[in-house]
Design a protein around this motif. Structure first.
Motif, PDB file in Angstrom:
ATOM      1  N   ALA A 130       0.847  -1.195   0.000  1.00 59.50           N
ATOM      2  CA  ALA A 130       0.000   0.000   0.000  1.00 59.50           C
ATOM      3  C   ALA A 130       0.880   1.241   0.000  1.00 59.50           C
ATOM      4  O   ALA A 130       2.053   1.200   0.391  1.00 59.50           O
ATOM      5  CB  ALA A 130      -0.926   0.006   1.216  1.00 59.50           C
ATOM      6  N   SER A 131       0.315   2.337  -0.445  1.00 57.49           N
ATOM      7  CA  SER A 131       1.043   3.613  -0.453  1.00 57.49           C
ATOM      8  C   SER A 131       1.284   4.085   0.975  1.00 57.49           C
ATOM      9  O   SER A 131       0.503   3.797   1.881  1.00 57.49           O
ATOM     10  CB  SER A 131       0.242   4.665  -1.223  1.00 57.49           C
ATOM     11  OG  SER A 131       0.020   4.254  -2.554  1.00 57.49           O
ATOM     12  N   MET A 132       2.354   4.853   1.154  1.00 58.40           N
ATOM     13  CA  MET A 132       2.700   5.321   2.487  1.00 58.40           C
ATOM     14  C   MET A 132       1.995   6.628   2.835  1.00 58.40           C
ATOM     15  O   MET A 132       1.622   6.853   3.991  1.00 58.40           O
ATOM     16  CB  MET A 132       4.213   5.495   2.612  1.00 58.40           C
ATOM     17  CG  MET A 132       5.005   4.215   2.397  1.00 58.40           C
ATOM     18  SD  MET A 132       6.764   4.396   2.726  1.00 58.40           S
ATOM     19  CE  MET A 132       6.782   4.414   4.524  1.00 58.40           C
ATOM     20  N   HIS A 133       1.795   7.495   1.847  1.00 53.30           N
ATOM     21  CA  HIS A 133       1.328   8.850   2.133  1.00 53.30           C
ATOM     22  C   HIS A 133      -0.139   8.926   2.540  1.00 53.30           C
ATOM     23  O   HIS A 133      -0.562   9.922   3.135  1.00 53.30           O
ATOM     24  CB  HIS A 133       1.559   9.747   0.915  1.00 53.30           C
ATOM     25  CG  HIS A 133       0.641   9.457  -0.231  1.00 53.30           C
ATOM     26  ND1 HIS A 133       0.784   8.347  -1.034  1.00 53.30           N
ATOM     27  CD2 HIS A 133      -0.465  10.124  -0.701  1.00 53.30           C
ATOM     28  CE1 HIS A 133      -0.155   8.354  -1.956  1.00 53.30           C
ATOM     29  NE2 HIS A 133      -0.934   9.403  -1.784  1.00 53.30           N
ATOM     30  N   CYS A 134      -0.912   7.867   2.248  1.00 55.18           N
ATOM     31  CA  CYS A 134      -2.347   7.937   2.525  1.00 55.18           C
ATOM     32  C   CYS A 134      -2.834   6.878   3.513  1.00 55.18           C
ATOM     33  O   CYS A 134      -4.040   6.699   3.687  1.00 55.18           O
ATOM     34  CB  CYS A 134      -3.138   7.839   1.229  1.00 55.18           C
ATOM     35  SG  CYS A 134      -2.799   6.337   0.289  1.00 55.18           S
ATOM     36  N   THR A 135      -1.902   6.172   4.156  1.00 58.08           N
ATOM     37  CA  THR A 135      -2.268   5.186   5.176  1.00 58.08           C
ATOM     38  C   THR A 135      -1.671   5.625   6.516  1.00 58.08           C
ATOM     39  O   THR A 135      -0.599   6.226   6.549  1.00 58.08           O
ATOM     40  CB  THR A 135      -1.731   3.787   4.823  1.00 58.08           C
ATOM     41  OG1 THR A 135      -0.304   3.862   4.638  1.00 58.08           O
ATOM     42  CG2 THR A 135      -2.368   3.259   3.550  1.00 58.08           C
ATOM     43  N   SER A 136      -2.366   5.328   7.583  1.00 57.27           N
ATOM     44  CA  SER A 136      -1.861   5.738   8.904  1.00 57.27           C
ATOM     45  C   SER A 136      -0.530   5.062   9.207  1.00 57.27           C
ATOM     46  O   SER A 136       0.388   5.685   9.748  1.00 57.27           O
ATOM     47  CB  SER A 136      -2.884   5.404   9.988  1.00 57.27           C
ATOM     48  OG  SER A 136      -3.137   4.008  10.053  1.00 57.27           O
ATOM     49  N   VAL A 137      -0.415   3.771   8.853  1.00 57.21           N
ATOM     50  CA  VAL A 137       0.836   3.048   9.099  1.00 57.21           C
ATOM     51  C   VAL A 137       1.970   3.623   8.265  1.00 57.21           C
ATOM     52  O   VAL A 137       3.109   3.766   8.730  1.00 57.21           O
ATOM     53  CB  VAL A 137       0.673   1.538   8.798  1.00 57.21           C
ATOM     54  CG1 VAL A 137      -0.082   0.846   9.918  1.00 57.21           C
ATOM     55  CG2 VAL A 137      -0.014   1.306   7.458  1.00 57.21           C
TER      56      VAL A 137
END
Length: 254
Positions: A130-137
């Motif tokens: 998953a993308s980093m910029h749009c996930t809380s993790v």
């Protein structure tokens, strides 16, 4: 219990608590033994590099064998195995979906997912990226990476719009990362999937580096501001516990 082994281990424990080491007399008093017996125990431990004597002070300190074994233990720890019991506790306490992710090549990879007892439809699954910029993790991991590394990922991957609430402005996003780093947790409100809100915290390894992140996910209708406030201390405790299991010492100075 084997008495000689017990005494040797107690010596190691006592010596480890004194930065400058301990002398034979002091150890003899603590263990209620004569100096001759203490010296024999110390000599045996020193022969195996668990204890060494400072040639100037003549006091005994921990040897490098202890460091060698500690490093071997820390390197052998498996993140997923170490984290699983605490993820299950978090799942039981919250009844929500729990994720454990790691960072790889500018993205996050889900390595564990616990479904909880509440109904939630989400695209996440073990092994998925998953993308980093749009996930809380992802945001939590980015916030704790070295600044130049985080900036490089943002520049390379960009801030693609996933929903109407995805942060796509670089200036605003940098401020978001600064906020996450300061408060110790990150929140994503429908930035990756519509109707899904998540809260995440970092997991650090024995070197003090960010190694993973854990999150709680739920429908936005249930994950209200009040609910997030209730979940925040629970997930923070989980993150700190797992980090500790991996050898992280927050107050250690280099």
């Amino acid at each position: 219990m084997i008495q000689s082994v017990d005494r040797a281990l107690r010596i190691i424990t006592y010596v480890s608590q004194k930065k400058d080491g301990m002398g034979v007399t002091e150890l003899a008093s603590l263990l209620d033994l004569n100096k001759s017996s203490i010296f024999k125990l110390l000599s045996t431990l020193a022969a195996h590099d668990f204890i060494e004597q400072d040639q100037e002070t003549k006091k005994y300190k921990l040897g490098y064998k202890y460091l060698e074994l500690s490093s071997m233990l820390l390197e052998s720890l498996d993140l997923r195995t170490q984290a699983k019991p605490y993820l299950k506790e978090l799942e039981s306490a919250t009844n929500e979906v729990i994720h454990l992710v790691v960072y790889d090549q500018g993205e996050v990879v889900y390595i564990e997912k616990l479904e909880g007892t509440e109904t939630l439809r989400t695209h996440s699954r073990v092994g998925k990226r998953a993308s980093m910029h749009c996930t809380s993790v992802g945001k939590v991991i980015l916030a704790h990476l070295p600044g130049d590394e985080a900036a490089e990922i943002i520049a390379k991957k960009g801030l693609e719009k996933h929903t109407e609430k995805t942060i796509t402005d670089p200036t605003i996003f940098v401020k978001e990362l600064q906020k996450i780093r300061k408060q110790g947790y990150g929140v994503e409100m429908e930035e990756n999937e519509e109707g899904i809100t998540c809260i995440a915290v970092p997991i650090f390894d024995h070197k003090g580096d960010i190694t993973a992140a854990v999150s709680i996910s739920g429908p936005s209708t249930r994950m209200t501001e009040k609910r997030l406030e209730e979940l925040m201390p629970l997930i923070k405790k989980t993150g700190k516990t797992i980090s500790k299991r991996l050898g992280y010492q927050p107050n250690r100075t280099s």
